[in-house]
Design an enzyme around this catalytic site. Structure first.
Site, PDB file in Angstrom:
ATOM      1  N   HIS A  87      -1.065   0.115  -1.672  1.00 28.51           N
ATOM      2  CA  HIS A  87      -1.441  -0.695  -0.501  1.00 28.51           C
ATOM      3  C   HIS A  87      -2.936  -1.011  -0.548  1.00 28.51           C
ATOM      4  O   HIS A  87      -3.344  -2.173  -0.378  1.00 28.51           O
ATOM      5  CB  HIS A  87      -1.083   0.093   0.761  1.00 28.51           C
ATOM      6  CG  HIS A  87      -1.452  -0.597   2.039  1.00 28.51           C
ATOM      7  ND1 HIS A  87      -0.509  -1.073   2.928  1.00 28.51           N
ATOM      8  CD2 HIS A  87      -2.657  -0.874   2.600  1.00 28.51           C
ATOM      9  CE1 HIS A  87      -1.122  -1.620   3.968  1.00 28.51           C
ATOM     10  NE2 HIS A  87      -2.430  -1.502   3.800  1.00 28.51           N
ATOM     11  N   GLU A  88      -3.748   0.011  -0.774  1.00 26.46           N
ATOM     12  CA  GLU A  88      -5.197  -0.198  -0.807  1.00 26.46           C
ATOM     13  C   GLU A  88      -5.622  -1.040  -2.001  1.00 26.46           C
ATOM     14  O   GLU A  88      -6.565  -1.824  -1.914  1.00 26.46           O
ATOM     15  CB  GLU A  88      -5.923   1.152  -0.819  1.00 26.46           C
ATOM     16  CG  GLU A  88      -5.719   1.981   0.432  1.00 26.46           C
ATOM     17  CD  GLU A  88      -6.127   1.245   1.691  1.00 26.46           C
ATOM     18  OE1 GLU A  88      -7.098   0.461   1.640  1.00 26.46           O
ATOM     19  OE2 GLU A  88      -5.470   1.440   2.717  1.00 26.46           O
ATOM     20  N   HIS A  91      -5.584  -4.635  -1.132  1.00 26.25           N
ATOM     21  CA  HIS A  91      -6.826  -5.094  -0.501  1.00 26.25           C
ATOM     22  C   HIS A  91      -7.944  -5.239  -1.537  1.00 26.25           C
ATOM     23  O   HIS A  91      -8.647  -6.244  -1.572  1.00 26.25           O
ATOM     24  CB  HIS A  91      -7.283  -4.086   0.556  1.00 26.25           C
ATOM     25  CG  HIS A  91      -6.397  -3.999   1.751  1.00 26.25           C
ATOM     26  ND1 HIS A  91      -6.069  -5.090   2.519  1.00 26.25           N
ATOM     27  CD2 HIS A  91      -5.779  -2.928   2.331  1.00 26.25           C
ATOM     28  CE1 HIS A  91      -5.294  -4.713   3.518  1.00 26.25           C
ATOM     29  NE2 HIS A  91      -5.102  -3.402   3.434  1.00 26.25           N
ATOM     30  N   ASP A 183      -4.817  -3.905   9.710  1.00 26.40           N
ATOM     31  CA  ASP A 183      -4.820  -5.137   8.925  1.00 26.40           C
ATOM     32  C   ASP A 183      -4.439  -6.343   9.782  1.00 26.40           C
ATOM     33  O   ASP A 183      -4.982  -7.432   9.612  1.00 26.40           O
ATOM     34  CB  ASP A 183      -3.839  -5.011   7.754  1.00 26.40           C
ATOM     35  CG  ASP A 183      -4.248  -3.927   6.777  1.00 26.40           C
ATOM     36  OD1 ASP A 183      -5.468  -3.687   6.639  1.00 26.40           O
ATOM     37  OD2 ASP A 183      -3.375  -3.310   6.158  1.00 26.40           O
TER      38      ASP A 183
END
Length: 394
Positions: A87-88, A91, A183
């Protein structure tokens, strides 16, 4: 400015804007696609909690031995953290794609966050970076859902696939709630930024929405616990998530208000003047001259025989010297060499001044014009301009 859900299936994600460097309380374990990866020490608490909770659940559902249950619980933690990391990375890699440097990814008790060198340059990039993480979680959740449907019920593989599906779907959905520091809050800010052309106002509005989300999260968690949908063991951690959201939203609001006032910063007006005394002057004499001749609020500068500035008197150290000793103690004894103090060139505007202060934290800064020392900036004076309604310790 800144933004992960959890019980045994919930984790938060919060990309962070640049801020003052801080000492890390965890371990740097390596790099992933060139991005430094850090593990916060709070991960030990998460590992213990999730391992024990899931181990009990797995033993009841699958009839495993105690050791087998704990091994499965630990395996689930590893899988969960892998999901958070991906997930990170969504980003981080998206930010890097648009020229935003990434300082690192940190995994911690409440999930993880990505620390970036600067804010997004426009609403479109802000939106894409914000949505990249939930998109990865949604993709992982979809794959895990397909695996859950394909694997026979009441098997270890089915339970692991089910938990990964639930965790990733919850992470994707929870993070898309429209309030900072989530987010979805960053996505909301991007939309408001585009509509109002005012990033600071957009951040403040998204921050207040984030506070509403935090209150709603706390209320929902308590309700689900009372109705026994959530196990009581999950209640403290979920409430911690709500508190973290509230604090993150507050930080976003504060960041917006500070950023709005940055253009008002004038280093030339903020810098306090200096009053020079020769090296070797007794402290009592230096203080007498300063009181009689020095400009109000000025700092005492120590100069050598050629008139070159060499040190700056530390007011706290000077005040700590007993009065009867001050005639016999040289002013140099309570002064700090200029080489040990951060310096700021006089021509810095607000943005560059803030960047310099964040890069080199300190209480006082020597303001220079070429080789001349023309003033001293006290961080409390800068803070007063940025947050005029906040009480400061001077």
């Amino acid at each position: 400015m800144i933004e992960s859900a959890r019980s045994i299936v919930a984790v938060e994600s919060r990309p962070r804007a640049p801020r003052r460097p801080r000492r890390r309380t965890g371990l740097t374990v390596g790099r992933v696609f060139g991005v430094p990866l850090h593990l916060n020490l709070s991960m030990l608490l998460l590992t213990l909690l999730v391992t024990v909770t899931y181990a009990e659940f797995a033993r009841e559902r699958l009839g495993l031995s105690p050791l087998g249950g704990y091994l499965i619980g630990l395996g689930f933690v590893v899988s969960l953290l892998g999901s958070v990391l991906l997930h990170e990375l969504g980003h981080a890699l998206t930010a890097r794609r648009y020229g935003i440097g990434v300082r690192g990814i940190t995994l911690e008790l409440l999930g993880g966050y990505t620390e970036m060198d600067r804010d997004a340059p426009n609403p479109r990039v802000e939106l894409l970076v914000a949505l990249a993480g939930p998109a990865v979680s949604a993709l992982l959740g979809g794959i895990a859902v397909a695996a859950t449907l394909a694997i026979p019920d009441h098997t270890l593989a089915h339970q692991l696939a089910l938990q990964l599906a639930l965790s990733n779907v919850i992470v994707a959905v929870f993070n898309m709630l429209p309030g900072l520091p989530l987010d979805g809050g960053r996505a909301l800010r991007a939309v408001l930024w585009r509509l109002t052309r005012d990033r600071h106002r957009a951040t403040e509005v998204a921050g207040w929405v984030g506070r509403a989300v935090a209150v709603g999260t706390a209320g929902l968690v308590v309700l689900l616990t009372v109705q026994r949908v959530l196990v009581p063991l999950a209640l403290p951690l979920m409430l911690l998530v709500a508190v973290t959201l509230w604090r993150g939203a507050g930080q976003s609001i504060r960041y917006a208000r500070i950023s709005r006032r940055v253009p008002l910063v004038d280093l030339g007006r903020l810098a306090r003047p200096v009053f020079a005394v020769p090296t070797g002057t007794p402290l009592a004499e230096a203080q007498r001259r300063h009181a009689a001749q020095g400009p109000p609020g000025s700092a005492v500068l120590v100069v050598d025989g050629a008139g070159r500035p060499v040190a700056l008197v530390d007011p706290a150290a000077a005040d700590a010297v007993p009065v009867d000793r001050r005639p016999w103690l040289g002013v140099d004894a309570v002064a700090r060499p200029l080489a040990a103090l951060p310096t700021l060139p006089l021509g810095l505007d607000g943005e560059r001044l803030m960047a310099a202060v964040q890069a080199h934290p300190g209480a006082r800064y020597v303001v220079t014009a070429g080789e001349d020392v023309v003033g001293v900036l006290h961080i409390a004076d800068l803070a007063q301009v940025l947050e005029p309604t906040r009480k400061m310790n001077r």
